[in-house]
Design a protein around this motif. Structure first.
Motif, PDB file in Angstrom:
ATOM      1  N   LEU A  31      33.002 -92.557 -46.235  1.00  0.00           N
ATOM      2  CA  LEU A  31      32.288 -92.287 -46.840  1.00  0.00           C
ATOM      3  C   LEU A  31      32.283 -93.579 -48.235  1.00  0.00           C
ATOM      4  O   LEU A  31      33.356 -93.280 -48.877  1.00  0.00           O
ATOM      5  CB  LEU A  31      31.535 -91.006 -47.396  1.00  0.00           C
ATOM      6  N   GLU A  32      31.081 -95.232 -47.667  1.00  0.00           N
ATOM      7  CA  GLU A  32      30.843 -96.018 -49.041  1.00  0.00           C
ATOM      8  C   GLU A  32      30.088 -95.647 -49.818  1.00  0.00           C
ATOM      9  O   GLU A  32      29.086 -95.639 -48.936  1.00  0.00           O
ATOM     10  CB  GLU A  32      31.072 -96.806 -48.313  1.00  0.00           C
ATOM     11  N   GLY A  33      30.108 -96.114 -50.594  1.00  0.00           N
ATOM     12  CA  GLY A  33      28.982 -95.509 -51.771  1.00  0.00           C
ATOM     13  C   GLY A  33      27.493 -96.686 -51.518  1.00  0.00           C
ATOM     14  O   GLY A  33      26.533 -96.466 -51.306  1.00  0.00           O
ATOM     15  N   ARG A  34      27.820 -98.008 -50.581  1.00  0.00           N
ATOM     16  CA  ARG A  34      26.820 -99.164 -49.992  1.00  0.00           C
ATOM     17  C   ARG A  34      26.251 -98.030 -49.189  1.00  0.00           C
ATOM     18  O   ARG A  34      24.950 -98.652 -48.685  1.00  0.00           O
ATOM     19  CB  ARG A  34      27.241 -99.961 -49.513  1.00  0.00           C
ATOM     20  N   ASP A  35      26.906 -97.285 -47.818  1.00  0.00           N
ATOM     21  CA  ASP A  35      26.384 -97.216 -47.059  1.00  0.00           C
ATOM     22  C   ASP A  35      26.047 -96.289 -46.775  1.00  0.00           C
ATOM     23  O   ASP A  35      24.581 -96.203 -46.928  1.00  0.00           O
ATOM     24  CB  ASP A  35      27.757 -96.734 -45.878  1.00  0.00           C
ATOM     25  N   LEU A  36      25.936 -95.322 -47.249  1.00  0.00           N
ATOM     26  CA  LEU A  36      25.301 -94.257 -48.212  1.00  0.00           C
ATOM     27  C   LEU A  36      24.335 -94.592 -49.008  1.00  0.00           C
ATOM     28  O   LEU A  36      22.772 -93.678 -48.843  1.00  0.00           O
ATOM     29  CB  LEU A  36      25.894 -93.035 -49.551  1.00  0.00           C
ATOM     30  N   ALA A  37      23.363 -95.502 -49.840  1.00  0.00           N
ATOM     31  CA  ALA A  37      22.824 -96.006 -50.092  1.00  0.00           C
ATOM     32  C   ALA A  37      22.173 -96.269 -49.260  1.00  0.00           C
ATOM     33  O   ALA A  37      20.545 -96.394 -49.372  1.00  0.00           O
ATOM     34  CB  ALA A  37      22.894 -97.218 -51.167  1.00  0.00           C
ATOM     35  N   SER A  68      11.531 -95.280 -35.007  1.00  0.00           N
ATOM     36  CA  SER A  68      12.221 -96.689 -34.170  1.00  0.00           C
ATOM     37  C   SER A  68      12.946 -97.561 -34.985  1.00  0.00           C
ATOM     38  O   SER A  68      14.089 -98.696 -35.601  1.00  0.00           O
ATOM     39  CB  SER A  68      12.172 -97.245 -32.963  1.00  0.00           C
ATOM     40  N   ALA A  69      11.882 -98.274 -36.216  1.00  0.00           N
ATOM     41  CA  ALA A  69      12.093 -99.219 -36.946  1.00  0.00           C
ATOM     42  C   ALA A  69      12.719 -99.002 -38.050  1.00  0.00           C
ATOM     43  O   ALA A  69      13.874 -99.737 -38.554  1.00  0.00           O
ATOM     44  CB  ALA A  69      10.796 -99.451 -37.505  1.00  0.00           C
ATOM     45  N   TRP A  70      13.447 -98.085 -38.488  1.00  0.00           N
ATOM     46  CA  TRP A  70      14.310 -97.427 -39.631  1.00  0.00           C
ATOM     47  C   TRP A  70      16.016 -96.804 -38.568  1.00  0.00           C
ATOM     48  O   TRP A  70      16.977 -96.702 -39.015  1.00  0.00           O
ATOM     49  CB  TRP A  70      13.376 -96.497 -40.199  1.00  0.00           C
ATOM     50  N   TRP A  71      15.348 -96.621 -37.139  1.00  0.00           N
ATOM     51  CA  TRP A  71      16.578 -96.241 -36.744  1.00  0.00           C
ATOM     52  C   TRP A  71      17.429 -96.683 -36.024  1.00  0.00           C
ATOM     53  O   TRP A  71      18.969 -96.870 -36.408  1.00  0.00           O
ATOM     54  CB  TRP A  71      16.015 -95.383 -35.053  1.00  0.00           C
ATOM     55  N   LEU A  72      16.992 -97.875 -36.092  1.00  0.00           N
ATOM     56  CA  LEU A  72      17.792 -99.762 -35.689  1.00  0.00           C
ATOM     57  C   LEU A  72      18.498 -99.685 -36.111  1.00  0.00           C
ATOM     58  O   LEU A  72      19.611 -99.982 -36.142  1.00  0.00           O
ATOM     59  CB  LEU A  72      16.700 -99.992 -34.459  1.00  0.00           C
ATOM     60  N   PRO A  73      17.732 -99.754 -37.581  1.00  0.00           N
ATOM     61  CA  PRO A  73      18.751-100.775 -38.375  1.00  0.00           C
ATOM     62  C   PRO A  73      20.098 -99.960 -38.568  1.00  0.00           C
ATOM     63  O   PRO A  73      20.653-100.514 -39.371  1.00  0.00           O
ATOM     64  CB  PRO A  73      17.709-101.151 -39.562  1.00  0.00           C
ATOM     65  N   ALA A  74      19.608 -98.219 -39.384  1.00  0.00           N
ATOM     66  CA  ALA A  74      20.620 -97.555 -39.369  1.00  0.00           C
ATOM     67  C   ALA A  74      21.672 -97.483 -38.547  1.00  0.00           C
ATOM     68  O   ALA A  74      23.394 -98.289 -38.150  1.00  0.00           O
ATOM     69  CB  ALA A  74      20.143 -96.368 -38.975  1.00  0.00           C
ATOM     70  N   ALA A  75      21.566 -97.906 -37.255  1.00  0.00           N
ATOM     71  CA  ALA A  75      22.423 -98.715 -35.401  1.00  0.00           C
ATOM     72  C   ALA A  75      23.407 -99.492 -35.709  1.00  0.00           C
ATOM     73  O   ALA A  75      24.340-100.036 -35.648  1.00  0.00           O
ATOM     74  CB  ALA A  75      21.967 -98.559 -34.351  1.00  0.00           C
ATOM     75  N   LEU A  76      22.257-100.613 -36.817  1.00  0.00           N
ATOM     76  CA  LEU A  76      23.176-102.228 -37.012  1.00  0.00           C
ATOM     77  C   LEU A  76      24.014-102.181 -37.971  1.00  0.00           C
ATOM     78  O   LEU A  76      24.869-103.335 -37.568  1.00  0.00           O
ATOM     79  CB  LEU A  76      22.143-103.115 -36.613  1.00  0.00           C
ATOM     80  N   LEU A  77      22.965-101.425 -39.128  1.00  0.00           N
ATOM     81  CA  LEU A  77      23.510-101.890 -40.334  1.00  0.00           C
ATOM     82  C   LEU A  77      24.831-101.064 -40.248  1.00  0.00           C
ATOM     83  O   LEU A  77      25.422-101.514 -41.407  1.00  0.00           O
ATOM     84  CB  LEU A  77      22.762-101.896 -41.166  1.00  0.00           C
ATOM     85  N   LEU A  78      24.830 -99.988 -40.434  1.00  0.00           N
ATOM     86  CA  LEU A  78      26.116 -99.003 -40.612  1.00  0.00           C
ATOM     87  C   LEU A  78      26.887 -98.316 -39.132  1.00  0.00           C
ATOM     88  O   LEU A  78      26.321 -98.454 -38.254  1.00  0.00           O
ATOM     89  CB  LEU A  78      25.407 -97.272 -41.237  1.00  0.00           C
ATOM     90  N   PRO A  79      27.497 -97.822 -40.161  1.00  0.00           N
ATOM     91  CA  PRO A  79      28.610 -97.162 -38.751  1.00  0.00           C
ATOM     92  C   PRO A  79      28.132 -95.907 -37.721  1.00  0.00           C
ATOM     93  O   PRO A  79      26.737 -95.526 -38.479  1.00  0.00           O
ATOM     94  CB  PRO A  79      29.286 -96.314 -39.960  1.00  0.00           C
ATOM     95  N   ASP A 132      31.256-105.422 -39.717  1.00  0.00           N
ATOM     96  CA  ASP A 132      30.233-104.638 -39.934  1.00  0.00           C
ATOM     97  C   ASP A 132      28.861-105.552 -40.497  1.00  0.00           C
ATOM     98  O   ASP A 132      28.808-106.505 -41.038  1.00  0.00           O
ATOM     99  CB  ASP A 132      30.356-103.831 -41.493  1.00  0.00           C
ATOM    100  N   GLY A 133      27.360-104.826 -40.601  1.00  0.00           N
ATOM    101  CA  GLY A 133      26.449-105.124 -40.670  1.00  0.00           C
ATOM    102  C   GLY A 133      26.118-105.952 -39.327  1.00  0.00           C
ATOM    103  O   GLY A 133      26.324-106.451 -38.709  1.00  0.00           O
ATOM    104  N   LEU A 134      24.745-107.147 -39.878  1.00  0.00           N
ATOM    105  CA  LEU A 134      24.497-108.474 -38.919  1.00  0.00           C
ATOM    106  C   LEU A 134      24.411-109.714 -39.579  1.00  0.00           C
ATOM    107  O   LEU A 134      24.434-110.609 -41.111  1.00  0.00           O
ATOM    108  CB  LEU A 134      22.869-108.110 -39.060  1.00  0.00           C
ATOM    109  N   PRO A 204      18.815-105.978 -49.702  1.00  0.00           N
ATOM    110  CA  PRO A 204      18.296-104.181 -49.417  1.00  0.00           C
ATOM    111  C   PRO A 204      17.000-104.762 -49.925  1.00  0.00           C
ATOM    112  O   PRO A 204      15.515-103.916 -49.640  1.00  0.00           O
ATOM    113  CB  PRO A 204      19.012-104.082 -50.402  1.00  0.00           C
ATOM    114  N   TRP A 205      16.045-105.383 -51.223  1.00  0.00           N
ATOM    115  CA  TRP A 205      15.129-105.206 -51.726  1.00  0.00           C
ATOM    116  C   TRP A 205      14.130-105.245 -50.403  1.00  0.00           C
ATOM    117  O   TRP A 205      12.995-105.595 -50.909  1.00  0.00           O
ATOM    118  CB  TRP A 205      15.048-106.356 -52.406  1.00  0.00           C
ATOM    119  N   LEU A 206      14.843-106.160 -49.558  1.00  0.00           N
ATOM    120  CA  LEU A 206      13.246-107.129 -48.937  1.00  0.00           C
ATOM    121  C   LEU A 206      12.849-105.902 -47.675  1.00  0.00           C
ATOM    122  O   LEU A 206      11.858-105.835 -47.584  1.00  0.00           O
ATOM    123  CB  LEU A 206      13.866-107.894 -47.403  1.00  0.00           C
ATOM    124  N   LEU A 207      13.399-104.677 -47.993  1.00  0.00           N
ATOM    125  CA  LEU A 207      13.198-102.713 -47.400  1.00  0.00           C
ATOM    126  C   LEU A 207      11.288-103.192 -48.614  1.00  0.00           C
ATOM    127  O   LEU A 207      10.425-102.824 -46.938  1.00  0.00           O
ATOM    128  CB  LEU A 207      13.936-102.428 -47.721  1.00  0.00           C
TER     129      LEU A 207
END
Length: 405
Positions: A31-37, A68-79, A132-134, A204-207
Motif C-alpha cells: 500500500l502506498e499513499g499515492r495509489d490510495l489517493a 467503466s470510465a472509472w474501472w478502466l483507469p483503475a486497471a491502467l493506473l494502479l496495481p 507503472d501508470g501510463l 490528477p486535477w484533470l479529473l
C-alpha cells in the motif's frame, strides 16, 4: 431444476475465483499513499455518477451506465488489486442509492467486473514499457491501453453472457453478446476510460475536468434508455401496444407509397389462464417472455413484433404475400409448441392460435387488418386452437368477443 443448479454453481465459482484472486492480489500489493489517493479519487468520481443516476429515478430494465470510465483507469493506473477491488464499493452504492435488487446479482456483477478489470490490469502492467501508470512518452503505451480495455470489455461481457445463457439456454448467443447498440456503448466506454487515464496521468486535477462531461453523457444515455423503456413491454421486451401501432402505421404508409403489400399476424396463447392458475403469475410471466423470445428469433430484423395485451402478440410482416405470411405463422406456431419453460422438476409447454390478414386482400388500413386478423384468430380458437387461420368470407365476430386490452 438442472439449469438452476448450473447457474448457482457457475455464480459460486466466479465469486470464489474473484475472492481468491482479490485476496492474493491484496497480499502481494504494498500500500502506498499515492495509489490510495488515486483509488479514492476514482471511487469518488464513480460515486458522483451513481448519485447523478439516482436523481433521474431510473426504473427497472435500464441498466447501462458509464462506470467503466472509472474501472478502466483503475486497471491502467494502479496495481491489479485496486482494479479488482473498485467494483465492490461501487456495486454496493448502486444497490443502496439507485435500486435494490437480489444481492447475489450485485455480488456476481462485482466479481465479473473485478476479474475482467484485474486481467486487463495484469496484462497492461506486464506489457507496458513503464513500470507503472501510463507512460505518455512511449508511443506503444496508448495502443496497449486500448488493447487492455478491449480485454476488459470482452471478458466482462463473456462472463455475464455465460451466466445469462446458463439461466436461459434457449436465448441465442448473439442476443447475449453484442448487438450494434451495445457494441457502440462499449466503444464509448472504452474511449472514455482511456481518455480519463491519460488526463489523470497528465495531472490528477484533470479529473475535475473529465467528470462533468461524463456525468452529462451518462445523463444523455440514461435519457435515451428511458425513452426506449417507455416503448417496451416490461415482461417480454417487445414493443408495447402503443409503440407497435405507431410503427405499424409507418410501415403501412410506406407500403402504400411503394406499392408493396404486407401481412399481419395475431397470436394468442391457448389456455394461458390455466398456466397462471396452476403455476402462478411469475411462471406465467416466464412463459410470456419465452414466447416473445421465440417469436423474435423466428422473424426478420425489420419485422415489427409487439405484445398487444394479456397473452396476445402481434407481428407485422412488410413485403409479405398471403402464402408466405401463412408459412411464417405456421413456423411461429410450431416453434412455440416445441418451447419448454422449466419449472422445478417439470417443463411447461404451451400452444398458440394465430390469425393472418394481408393488406389489399383483407383490409386497407391498420384497423381493418387488425379486425380481419382478429376474426381469423377467433376462427382458429373455434376450430380447436393450436392452428393458423385466415379470415373466412362473411365471418362476423359474436357479441361476446372480448375487447382488446
Amino acid at each position: 431444476m438442472g439449469e438452476r443448479r448450473a447457474l448457482v454453481g457457475y455464480v459460486c465459482c466466479i465469486v470464489a475465483l474473484y475472492l481468491v484472486t482479490l485476496s492474493g492480489a491484496l497480499l502481494a500489493t504494498r500500500l502506498e499513499g499515492r495509489d490510495l489517493a488515486t483509488f479514492a479519487a476514482l471511487l469518488a468520481c464513480g460515486a458522483v455518477c451513481i448519485e447523478a443516476r439516482r436523481r433521474l429515478g431510473v426504473p427497472a430494465g435500464v441498466s447501462r451506465d458509464l462506470l467503466s470510465a472509472w474501472w478502466l483507469p483503475a486497471a491502467l493506473l494502479l496495481p491489479p488489486a485496486y482494479a479488482l477491488l473498485l467494483p465492490l464499493p461501487l456495486q454496493f452504492l448502486l444497490h443502496l442509492r439507485v435500486r435494490e435488487t437480489v444481492v447475489y446479482r450485485r455480488v456476481f456483477s462485482a466479481a465479473a467486473i473485478g476479474l475482467a478489470a484485474g486481467a486487463a490490469s495484469m496484462a497492461f502492467h506486464w506489457l507496458a514499457p513503464a513500470g507503472d501508470g501510463l507512460a505518455l512518452g512511449v508511443n506503444a503505451t496508448v495502443p496497449l491501453a486500448i488493447g487492455c480495455g478491449v480485454v476488459f470489455t470482452v471478458l466482462n461481457t463473456a462472463l455475464i453472457a455465460i451466466a445469462a445463457h446458463t439461466a436461459e439456454p434457449r436465448t441465442p448467443w448473439r442476443q447475449l453478446l453484442w448487438d450494434r447498440e451495445s457494441a457502440t456503448l462499449d466503444l464509448v466506454e472504452l474511449c472514455l476510460g482511456v481518455l480519463v487515464t491519460i488526463a489523470f496521468a497528465l495531472s490528477p486535477w484533470l479529473l475535475l475536468v473529465t467528470l462533468p462531461p461524463i456525468v452529462l453523457l451518462q445523463r444523455s444515455l440514461l435519457h435515451a434508455q428511458l425513452q426506449a423503456a417507455a416503448r417496451t413491454d416490461g415482461k417480454t421486451g417487445l414493443l408495447n401496444a402503443a409503440a407497435w401501432q405507431r410503427e405499424a402505421e409507418t410501415e403501412i404508409v410506406r407500403a402504400r407509397r411503394t406499392g408493396q403489400t404486407l401481412a399481419l399476424i395475431i397470436l394468442d396463447i391457448d389456455h394461458f389462464k390455466q398456466v397462471n392458475d396452476k403455476h402462478g403469475h411469475l411462471v406465467g410471466d416466464r412463459v410470456l417472455a419465452g414466447v416473445a423470445a421465440t417469436l423474435r428469433s423466428q422473424v426478420r430484423e425489420y419485422d415489427v413484433v409487439g405484445r398487444f395485451g394479456g397473452e396476445e402478440f402481434v407481428v407485422l410482416l412488410p413485403n409479405t404475400e398471403v402464402v408466405e405470411a401463412r408459412n411464417v405463422a405456421e413456423r411461429l406456431r410450431m416453434h412455440v409448441a416445441h418451447m419448454a419453460v422449466p419449472v422445478n422438476d417439470a417443463a411447461i409447454t404451451v400452444t398458440v392460435s394465430a390469425g393472418v390478414a394481408v393488406m389489399n386482400l383483407h383490409g386497407e388500413d391498420l384497423l381493418d387488418l387488425l379486425a380481419a386478423a382478429d376474426l381469423a384468430l377467433y376462427r382458429a380458437k373455434e376450430l380447436g386452437r393450436d392452428r393458423v387461420c385466415l379470415p373466412a368470407p362473411g365471418h362476423t365476430p359474436p357479441e361476446h368477443r372480448r375487447p382488446r386490452s
